[in-house]
Design a protein around this motif. Structure first.
Motif, PDB file in Angstrom:
ATOM      1  N   SER A 123     -69.319  31.160  44.150  1.00 13.32           N
ATOM      2  CA  SER A 123     -70.580  30.838  44.822  1.00 13.32           C
ATOM      3  C   SER A 123     -71.706  31.521  44.056  1.00 13.32           C
ATOM      4  CB  SER A 123     -70.535  31.294  46.284  1.00 13.32           C
ATOM      5  OG  SER A 123     -70.226  32.679  46.371  1.00 13.32           O
ATOM      6  N   ASP A 124     -72.075  32.772  44.441  1.00  9.21           N
ATOM      7  CA  ASP A 124     -73.156  33.474  43.754  1.00  9.21           C
ATOM      8  C   ASP A 124     -72.636  34.524  42.782  1.00  9.21           C
ATOM      9  OD1 ASP A 124     -75.060  32.048  45.149  1.00  9.21           O
ATOM     10  OD2 ASP A 124     -75.015  33.441  46.834  1.00  9.21           O
ATOM     11  N   ALA A 125     -71.334  34.665  42.641  1.00  6.27           N
ATOM     12  CA  ALA A 125     -70.769  35.705  41.778  1.00  6.27           C
ATOM     13  C   ALA A 125     -70.764  35.260  40.327  1.00  6.27           C
ATOM     14  CB  ALA A 125     -69.360  36.058  42.242  1.00  6.27           C
ATOM     15  N   LEU A 126     -71.930  34.993  39.795  1.00  4.79           N
ATOM     16  CA  LEU A 126     -72.074  34.587  38.405  1.00  4.79           C
ATOM     17  C   LEU A 126     -73.209  35.378  37.766  1.00  4.79           C
ATOM     18  CD1 LEU A 126     -71.858  30.692  38.669  1.00  4.79           C
ATOM     19  CD2 LEU A 126     -70.100  32.207  37.779  1.00  4.79           C
ATOM     20  N   LEU A 127     -73.104  35.564  36.462  1.00  2.48           N
ATOM     21  CA  LEU A 127     -74.199  36.181  35.732  1.00  2.48           C
ATOM     22  C   LEU A 127     -75.354  35.194  35.598  1.00  2.48           C
ATOM     23  CD1 LEU A 127     -72.547  38.129  32.767  1.00  2.48           C
ATOM     24  CD2 LEU A 127     -73.615  39.070  34.811  1.00  2.48           C
ATOM     25  N   GLU A 128     -76.560  35.708  35.713  1.00  2.00           N
ATOM     26  CA  GLU A 128     -77.745  34.888  35.457  1.00  2.00           C
ATOM     27  C   GLU A 128     -77.998  34.772  33.953  1.00  2.00           C
ATOM     28  OE1 GLU A 128     -79.800  33.374  37.776  1.00  2.00           O
ATOM     29  OE2 GLU A 128     -78.262  33.880  39.228  1.00  2.00           O
ATOM     30  N   GLY A 129     -77.697  35.848  33.257  1.00  2.00           N
ATOM     31  CA  GLY A 129     -77.922  35.859  31.808  1.00  2.00           C
ATOM     32  C   GLY A 129     -77.198  37.033  31.176  1.00  2.00           C
ATOM     33  N   LEU A 130     -76.959  36.945  29.860  1.00  2.00           N
ATOM     34  CA  LEU A 130     -76.268  38.008  29.142  1.00  2.00           C
ATOM     35  C   LEU A 130     -76.638  37.946  27.660  1.00  2.00           C
ATOM     36  CD1 LEU A 130     -74.111  40.293  29.042  1.00  2.00           C
ATOM     37  CD2 LEU A 130     -72.411  38.505  28.615  1.00  2.00           C
ATOM     38  N   ALA A 131     -76.984  39.095  27.110  1.00  2.00           N
ATOM     39  CA  ALA A 131     -77.184  39.237  25.664  1.00  2.00           C
ATOM     40  C   ALA A 131     -76.449  40.493  25.226  1.00  2.00           C
ATOM     41  CB  ALA A 131     -78.671  39.326  25.310  1.00  2.00           C
ATOM     42  N   VAL A 132     -75.895  40.471  24.011  1.00  2.00           N
ATOM     43  CA  VAL A 132     -75.166  41.625  23.473  1.00  2.00           C
ATOM     44  C   VAL A 132     -75.685  41.881  22.062  1.00  2.00           C
ATOM     45  CG1 VAL A 132     -72.916  42.616  22.938  1.00  2.00           C
ATOM     46  CG2 VAL A 132     -73.122  40.961  24.806  1.00  2.00           C
ATOM     47  N   ASN A 133     -76.062  43.144  21.807  1.00  2.00           N
ATOM     48  CA  ASN A 133     -76.523  43.493  20.464  1.00  2.00           C
ATOM     49  C   ASN A 133     -76.267  44.968  20.203  1.00  2.00           C
ATOM     50  OD1 ASN A 133     -78.493  44.820  21.882  1.00  2.00           O
ATOM     51  ND2 ASN A 133     -80.162  43.475  21.284  1.00  2.00           N
ATOM     52  N   ASN A 141     -70.363  45.299   9.621  1.00  2.00           N
ATOM     53  CA  ASN A 141     -70.601  46.698   9.247  1.00  2.00           C
ATOM     54  C   ASN A 141     -70.387  47.640  10.425  1.00  2.00           C
ATOM     55  OD1 ASN A 141     -71.411  45.996   6.582  1.00  2.00           O
ATOM     56  ND2 ASN A 141     -73.425  45.429   7.378  1.00  2.00           N
ATOM     57  N   SER A 142     -69.214  47.531  11.056  1.00  2.00           N
ATOM     58  CA  SER A 142     -68.947  48.327  12.247  1.00  2.00           C
ATOM     59  C   SER A 142     -68.930  49.822  11.967  1.00  2.00           C
ATOM     60  CB  SER A 142     -67.603  47.911  12.863  1.00  2.00           C
ATOM     61  OG  SER A 142     -66.544  48.103  11.939  1.00  2.00           O
ATOM     62  N   SER A 143     -68.693  50.214  10.712  1.00  2.00           N
ATOM     63  CA  SER A 143     -68.652  51.639  10.386  1.00  2.00           C
ATOM     64  C   SER A 143     -70.016  52.290  10.550  1.00  2.00           C
ATOM     65  CB  SER A 143     -68.145  51.847   8.957  1.00  2.00           C
ATOM     66  OG  SER A 143     -69.005  51.233   8.029  1.00  2.00           O
ATOM     67  N   GLU A 144     -71.093  51.500  10.567  1.00  2.00           N
ATOM     68  CA  GLU A 144     -72.439  52.041  10.681  1.00  2.00           C
ATOM     69  C   GLU A 144     -72.954  51.982  12.116  1.00  2.00           C
ATOM     70  OE1 GLU A 144     -74.854  49.858   8.002  1.00  2.00           O
ATOM     71  OE2 GLU A 144     -73.635  50.316   6.242  1.00  2.00           O
ATOM     72  N   ILE A 145     -72.144  51.516  13.050  1.00  2.00           N
ATOM     73  CA  ILE A 145     -72.604  51.265  14.413  1.00  2.00           C
ATOM     74  C   ILE A 145     -71.792  52.109  15.393  1.00  2.00           C
ATOM     75  CG2 ILE A 145     -72.878  49.503  16.190  1.00  2.00           C
ATOM     76  CD1 ILE A 145     -73.088  47.482  13.838  1.00  2.00           C
ATOM     77  N   ASP A 146     -72.484  52.785  16.320  1.00  2.00           N
ATOM     78  CA  ASP A 146     -71.818  53.627  17.304  1.00  2.00           C
ATOM     79  C   ASP A 146     -71.621  52.909  18.638  1.00  2.00           C
ATOM     80  OD1 ASP A 146     -71.726  55.811  15.553  1.00  2.00           O
ATOM     81  OD2 ASP A 146     -73.764  56.401  16.085  1.00  2.00           O
ATOM     82  N   SER A 147     -72.571  52.071  19.035  1.00  7.68           N
ATOM     83  CA  SER A 147     -72.537  51.501  20.389  1.00  7.68           C
ATOM     84  C   SER A 147     -72.973  50.044  20.380  1.00  7.68           C
ATOM     85  CB  SER A 147     -73.462  52.295  21.322  1.00  7.68           C
ATOM     86  OG  SER A 147     -73.098  53.649  21.395  1.00  7.68           O
ATOM     87  N   LEU A 148     -72.530  49.329  21.420  1.00  9.20           N
ATOM     88  CA  LEU A 148     -73.033  48.004  21.725  1.00  9.20           C
ATOM     89  C   LEU A 148     -73.825  48.099  23.025  1.00  9.20           C
ATOM     90  CD1 LEU A 148     -69.974  45.678  20.992  1.00  9.20           C
ATOM     91  CD2 LEU A 148     -71.821  46.337  19.464  1.00  9.20           C
ATOM     92  N   PHE A 149     -74.833  47.218  23.167  1.00 10.64           N
ATOM     93  CA  PHE A 149     -75.664  47.233  24.359  1.00 10.64           C
ATOM     94  C   PHE A 149     -75.599  45.859  25.023  1.00 10.64           C
ATOM     95  CE2 PHE A 149     -77.201  50.542  21.612  1.00 10.64           C
ATOM     96  CZ  PHE A 149     -77.405  51.602  22.483  1.00 10.64           C
ATOM     97  N   LEU A 150     -75.240  45.864  26.302  1.00 13.16           N
ATOM     98  CA  LEU A 150     -75.100  44.640  27.078  1.00 13.16           C
ATOM     99  C   LEU A 150     -76.318  44.504  27.994  1.00 13.16           C
ATOM    100  CD1 LEU A 150     -72.202  45.309  26.086  1.00 13.16           C
ATOM    101  CD2 LEU A 150     -71.349  44.358  28.223  1.00 13.16           C
ATOM    102  N   TRP A 151     -77.101  43.455  27.747  1.00 17.80           N
ATOM    103  CA  TRP A 151     -78.283  43.182  28.561  1.00 17.80           C
ATOM    104  C   TRP A 151     -77.870  42.204  29.652  1.00 17.80           C
ATOM    105  CZ3 TRP A 151     -83.031  45.534  27.267  1.00 17.80           C
ATOM    106  CH2 TRP A 151     -82.998  46.284  26.083  1.00 17.80           C
ATOM    107  N   ILE A 152     -77.601  42.736  30.842  1.00 12.99           N
ATOM    108  CA  ILE A 152     -76.986  41.982  31.925  1.00 12.99           C
ATOM    109  C   ILE A 152     -78.050  41.569  32.935  1.00 12.99           C
ATOM    110  CG2 ILE A 152     -75.267  42.062  33.765  1.00 12.99           C
ATOM    111  CD1 ILE A 152     -73.879  44.310  32.148  1.00 12.99           C
ATOM    112  N   ASP A 153     -78.049  40.292  33.299  1.00 11.05           N
ATOM    113  CA  ASP A 153     -78.993  39.759  34.278  1.00 11.05           C
ATOM    114  C   ASP A 153     -78.185  39.116  35.393  1.00 11.05           C
ATOM    115  OD1 ASP A 153     -81.040  38.723  35.708  1.00 11.05           O
ATOM    116  OD2 ASP A 153     -81.826  37.419  34.143  1.00 11.05           O
ATOM    117  N   THR A 154     -78.236  39.704  36.593  1.00 16.56           N
ATOM    118  CA  THR A 154     -77.472  39.163  37.713  1.00 16.56           C
ATOM    119  C   THR A 154     -78.226  39.431  39.004  1.00 16.56           C
ATOM    120  OG1 THR A 154     -75.324  39.165  38.825  1.00 16.56           O
ATOM    121  CG2 THR A 154     -76.151  41.276  38.055  1.00 16.56           C
ATOM    122  N   GLU A 155     -77.774  38.816  40.089  1.00 12.95           N
ATOM    123  CA  GLU A 155     -78.392  39.060  41.393  1.00 12.95           C
ATOM    124  C   GLU A 155     -78.165  40.516  41.781  1.00 12.95           C
ATOM    125  OE1 GLU A 155     -80.219  37.044  43.157  1.00 12.95           O
ATOM    126  OE2 GLU A 155     -79.980  35.354  41.787  1.00 12.95           O
TER     127      GLU A 155
END
Length: 649
Positions: free
Chosen positions: A59-69, A100-114
């Motif tokens: 029903s409403d249990a869905l993401l409105e939006g998602l970006a990962v960088n 180039n994962s050796s140069e990256i420490d973290s991923l950031f999830l931009w989560i948009d939901t109700e």
């Protein structure tokens, strides 16, 4: 008397006695699964197949939006692994390509939901604020990320799977301590050949250039582990005389243009520790020795497939060696460096990477950073060479004299108690630190901007000038909090202040650190305790190691006030007790000792461990302003006394 076969794409079990098919069991069902029932007559002549597809509904249990960088400053910055424009709420599986994962420490999830929905990332509850990303450290991810969305009905949930695929993977992993290619069994500079790029234990691929007539070389590869073995894979001749079997040098002959020597390092159990490769290029007597560049320029990415050529600080000339260029930051964080030689048979390299037929190499940049690249031209005879230097200033350089700045910054914890920042605030000083007890979990800031037209962005929202922000919930350990200050709507030219707040863990896990340390590229012994993932060191140990460098400092102690005094820039006086080996700790507690830097009170996080005080290495890097990075693949902390501190390394 008919035969029946059952199969399903999910977890299932058939009870023949009750003739019931159970789905799921101890494992959650997939979003979509199928059941196939095949019925075959006793004589085998007739067969009937039934298929039942079951699709979980929401029903409403869905993401409105998602970006990962890879950026916490914007959903469009850094490496964009998943664009919000490509996300579809009813598509539950995505593949993310990480370079180039050796140069990256973290991923950031931009989560948009109700706001009423709960969001879980790999089993951990995440706050669903539209403009604040969820940070996920890369070493916590095996090969996929699971996002689970629940509303008030726990049975009504959606699960999104993000599969992570590594692009450029580090295959070296510090398996070698050294690698030499030489004209003879000798490591002197007059005999050894250059590796491009220069040898780095974590760099796997190299180019080697052989002058005309040279088709035989000597290779010495020394493993970082004492009992490790080194294997060579090369199709042409490998010379190893029987009476030279104890000699670590190997001779390789019959080398041709493009020949590749592969080197594998394995431990005593035969498990692979790392791989390296050498690609050979051979000079020819008929070729000339022209080693000059004909053109050099930089293009900035301005669209999905659009690049804009930028002007260097001066017109290019083959006999001028140093250049710089200012690159305006944009959402792609990407540039191309074009370098072309006069002779189309010559080789051109940028920081050791061979420029391909397209004439450029691509580089990722971060806003507010300056980069220096070495461009090397090797003549077609593979003997003569020349080099050029290119400095790229990307975006608004931190600490610059332009743009909007803060004129004041205060902090307080939940309940109203003020929190002192270290060092004392100055408008052009960009990095600050503070620490709080575990009982303190919320923090608020009051930023004041110097310009009437300026904007302040903090916690993902534009803040009112001179007003206290809403409270921000902190995790245990390090919390890096950026504050962006910019004129009008020009966020791309923002000056970025960072406040690093260390919230003490409720339960301390203290062990002797197993991580390695390099200072300006040289390996040194790291005697430190690791407390819940962060290194803590004796102040005198670091002072001893940095003595004589641009970041040297003196240490004094006043017993009557239990105070430490640090004087930056002064030579350190040794007491002969530095860098002793550490034993397993018995007790650790937050230290009450006061610390002064250049007569000003500062508050680096410190623990008293078995009677001695240990300060957080990252706080020392911030306060003394030396560069520090961490490579999770090799477990190495790298200090640079020629770079400044950056909290996102």
């Amino acid at each position: 008397k008919a035969d029946m076969e059952l199969s399903c794409s999910s977890n299932c079990e058939y009870d023949e006695d009750d003739e019931i098919l159970y789905l799921g069991g101890n494992k959650e069902l997939n979003e979509k699964f199928s059941i196939s029932i095949t019925v075959t007559s006793y004589d085998g002549d007739n067969m009937k197949k039934y298929t039942l597809d079951l699709v979980r509904s929401y029903s409403d249990a869905l993401l409105e939006g998602l970006a990962v960088n890879t950026s916490e400053s914007s959903a469009k910055k850094g490496q964009l692994l998943l664009d919000a424009e490509d996300f579809e709420a009813d598509q539950f599986s995505y593949t993310l390509q990480l370079e180039n994962s050796s140069e990256i420490d973290s991923l950031f999830l931009w989560i948009d939901t109700e706001s009423a929905n709960d969001v879980w990332v790999n089993g951990e509850r995440a706050k669903s604020k539209n403009r604040q990303p969820y940070e996920l450290e890369l070493d916590e991810i095996e090969d996929e990320i699971e996002l689970k969305i629940e509303d008030e009905d726990p049975l009504n949930s959606a699960v999104y799977t993000l599969k992570l695929e590594q692009g450029t993977e580090n295959t070296a992993k510090g398996a070698l301590d050294s690698l030499y290619v030489s004209k003879s069994k000798n490591t002197s500079s007059s005999k050894t050949l250059n590796l491009y790029p220069e040898f780095d234990p974590d760099q796997g691929s190299y180019h080697v250039f052989l002058a005309d007539g040279m088709d035989e070389i000597y290779v010495l590869a020394e493993a970082s582990q004492r009992k490790a073995l080194v294997y060579y894979n090369y199709k042409a001749g490998v010379t190893k005389e029987e009476d030279d079997m104890n000699d670590e040098w190997f001779t390789f002959s019959g080398i041709k243009e493009g020949s590749i020597l592969s080197i594998q390092v394995v431990d005593e159990d035969g498990d692979l520790l790392g791989s390296y490769s050498l690609t050979f290029h051979c000079g020819k007597g008929s070729d000339n020795n022209d080693k000059d560049l004909d053109d050099l320029f930089v293009s900035n990415q301005t669209g999905e497939s659009k690049y804009e050529r930028l002007k260097l600080d001066k017109d290019f000339s083959f006999d001028e060696e140093e250049y710089s260029v200012d690159v305006p930051a944009n959402s792609y964080n990407n540039i191309r460096i074009y370098a072309e030689a006069f002779d189309n048979k010559a080789f051109v390299l940028v920081d050791g990477e061979l420029v391909g037929k397209d004439g450029y190499v691509e580089r990722s940049c971060q806003d507010g950073k300056s980069y220096t690249y070495e461009i090397t031209v090797i003549a077609a005879n593979c003997d003569d060479n020349s080099s050029y230097q290119l400095t790229v200033n990307y975006g608004e350089i931190k600490g610059s004299s332009t743009g909007a700045f803060l004129s004041g910054l205060s902090a307080k914890v939940y309940g109203g108690a003020s929190l002192n920042l270290s060092p004392v605030f100055e408008d052009k000083k960009m990095n600050y630190t503070a620490n709080v007890s575990n009982s303190v979990s919320y923090i608020s800031f009051r930023p004041i901007i110097s310009s009437g037209s300026g904007q302040i962005e903090l916690f993902g929202y534009v803040q009112e000038n001179g007003k206290w922000t809403n409270y921000y919930q902190m995790n245990e350990g390090i919390n890096n909090i950026p504050i962006y200050v910019y004129e009008g709507d020009n966020k791309e030219a923002a000056n970025t202040y960072y406040v690093t707040v260390y919230r003490q863990p409720a339960k301390l896990s203290t062990v002797v650190s197993s991580q390695k340390l390099t200072i300006d590229g040289n390996a040194v012994q790291l005697n430190a305790y690791n407390i819940n993932g962060n290194n803590f060191v004796k102040l005198r140990d670091i002072a001893y190691l940095l003595n004589g460098s641009p970041k040297q400092f003196q240490v004094g102690f006043v017993a009557s006030s239990n105070s430490i005094y640090i004087t930056s820039g002064s030579a350190y006086t040794s007491n002969g007790q530095e860098n002793v080996s550490l034993n397993a700790p018995k007790r650790a507690a937050a230290s009450s000792q006061t610390v002064y830097l250049n007569s000003a009170l500062v508050a680096p996080m410190a623990y008293n461990i078995d009677g001695n005080n240990y300060l957080m290495l990252r706080d020392l890097a911030l306060l003394l302003d030396f560069g520090m990075t961490y490579d999770a693949n090799s477990g190495t902390v790298a200090i640079s006394t020629t770079n400044t501190y950056s909290p996102d390394k």
